[in-house]
Design an enzyme around this catalytic site. Structure first.
Site, PDB file in Angstrom:
ATOM      1  CB  THR A   1      -0.933   0.022   1.218  1.00 35.26           C
ATOM      2  OG1 THR A   1      -0.147  -0.055   2.424  1.00 35.26           O
ATOM      3  CG2 THR A   1      -1.884  -1.168   1.184  1.00 35.26           C
ATOM      4  NE  ARG A   2       4.339   3.487  -3.879  1.00 35.38           N
ATOM      5  CZ  ARG A   2       4.988   4.001  -4.931  1.00 35.38           C
ATOM      6  NH1 ARG A   2       4.618   3.678  -6.162  1.00 35.38           N
ATOM      7  NH2 ARG A   2       5.987   4.859  -4.738  1.00 35.38           N
TER       8      ARG A   2
ATOM      9  CD  GLU B   1      -0.258  10.403  -0.754  1.00 31.32           C
ATOM     10  OE1 GLU B   1       0.856  10.937  -0.901  1.00 31.32           O
ATOM     11  OE2 GLU B   1      -0.626   9.835   0.301  1.00 31.32           O
ATOM     12  CE  LYS B   2       3.979   8.613  -3.558  1.00 32.15           C
ATOM     13  NZ  LYS B   2       5.408   8.266  -3.307  1.00 32.15           N
ATOM     14  N   GLY B   3      -2.122   4.827  -4.017  1.00 32.75           N
ATOM     15  CA  GLY B   3      -2.823   3.593  -4.344  1.00 32.75           C
ATOM     16  C   GLY B   3      -2.127   2.365  -3.779  1.00 32.75           C
TER      17      GLY B   3
ATOM     18  CG  ASP C   1      -5.493  -3.380  10.999  1.00 31.01           C
ATOM     19  OD1 ASP C   1      -4.568  -4.159  10.714  1.00 31.01           O
ATOM     20  OD2 ASP C   1      -5.511  -2.705  12.032  1.00 31.01           O
TER      21      ASP C   1
END
Length: 218
Positions: free
Chosen positions: A131-132, A134-136, A164
């Site tokens: 996970t990144r 706001e970068k998706g 989570d």
């Protein structure tokens, strides 16, 4: 867990693990693990030696029954403490699916460059989800990469629970045989919903949200 949330939606957690620190192999119910499509392990509990043995025992049972094992790296500080052990779990295929955010991934491979860390993870992991914010987010399996954007939000209220809820959404899809694109979108949708409210529990039906987005059938 006492959580301090700042006006920009960031949070600091002061956590007391309590009875969780006493997890042992005796607490692992073989029938429950054998019946589960995916057993999810929490990196925060990698501190107590007895819990490590319990994790490995659960993985043995799951694999003996053709099931999958996943782990979340949980926090960069956890990775700093147990980098070599986490890498052994991943490369040794004790876990089949790894969840990490961008900071944890860079810590795991001790690099400031995301692409370098991702390439190293691709070599070690059977399957991984990163996970990144706001970068998706993206999923990798071998040479394949699937990436999705973050869902738009009105306002970031509290980032507690984002990881989570993302894992819950992805695992929901993955356990049901949905492809990575849909599973990632389910995770991104769940995470986007929870960060717009105070606390780690979504205030609306995630099933209804996913149905409205066309990700699930009602």
């Amino acid at each position: 867990c006492f959580v301090l949330v700042t006006p920009d939606g960031e949070r600091t957690m002061n956590t007391y693990l309590g009875a969780c620190q006493n997890l042992t192999e005796a607490d692992i119910d073989p029938a429950t693990v054998a019946a589960a499509g995916i057993t999810y392990l929490e990196g925060y509990l990698w501190d107590p030696p007895a819990a490590k043995r319990a994790f490995r025992r659960a993985a043995e049972i799951a694999h003996a029954h053709g099931r999958q094992v996943s782990i979340t790296l949980s926090d960069s500080f956890c990775v700093d403490r147990y980098r070599d052990e986490f890498r052994e779990l991943i490369a040794g295929r004790i876990v089949d699916l790894v969840f990490a955010n961008e900071h944890e991934l860079k810590s795991l491979y001790q690099t400031a460059d995301f692409d370098t860390a991702l390439a190293a993870l691709r070599q070690d992991a059977a399957r991984a989800v990163v996970t990144r914010s706001e970068k998706g987010a993206l999923a990798i399996a071998g040479e394949a990469t699937t990436a999705v954007p973050a869902f738009p939000i009105d306002r970031l209220v509290d980032s507690t629970g984002a990881g989570d809820l993302f894992a819950a959404g992805y695992l929901f899809g993955h356990a049901r045989g949905l492809d990575d694109a849909v599973s990632l979108r389910l995770g991104a949708l769940a995470a986007a919903e929870v960060i717009q409210t105070l606390g780690a529990r979504p205030q609306v039906s995630l099933w209804q949200l996913a149905t409205d987005e066309g990700l699930l059938r009602g």
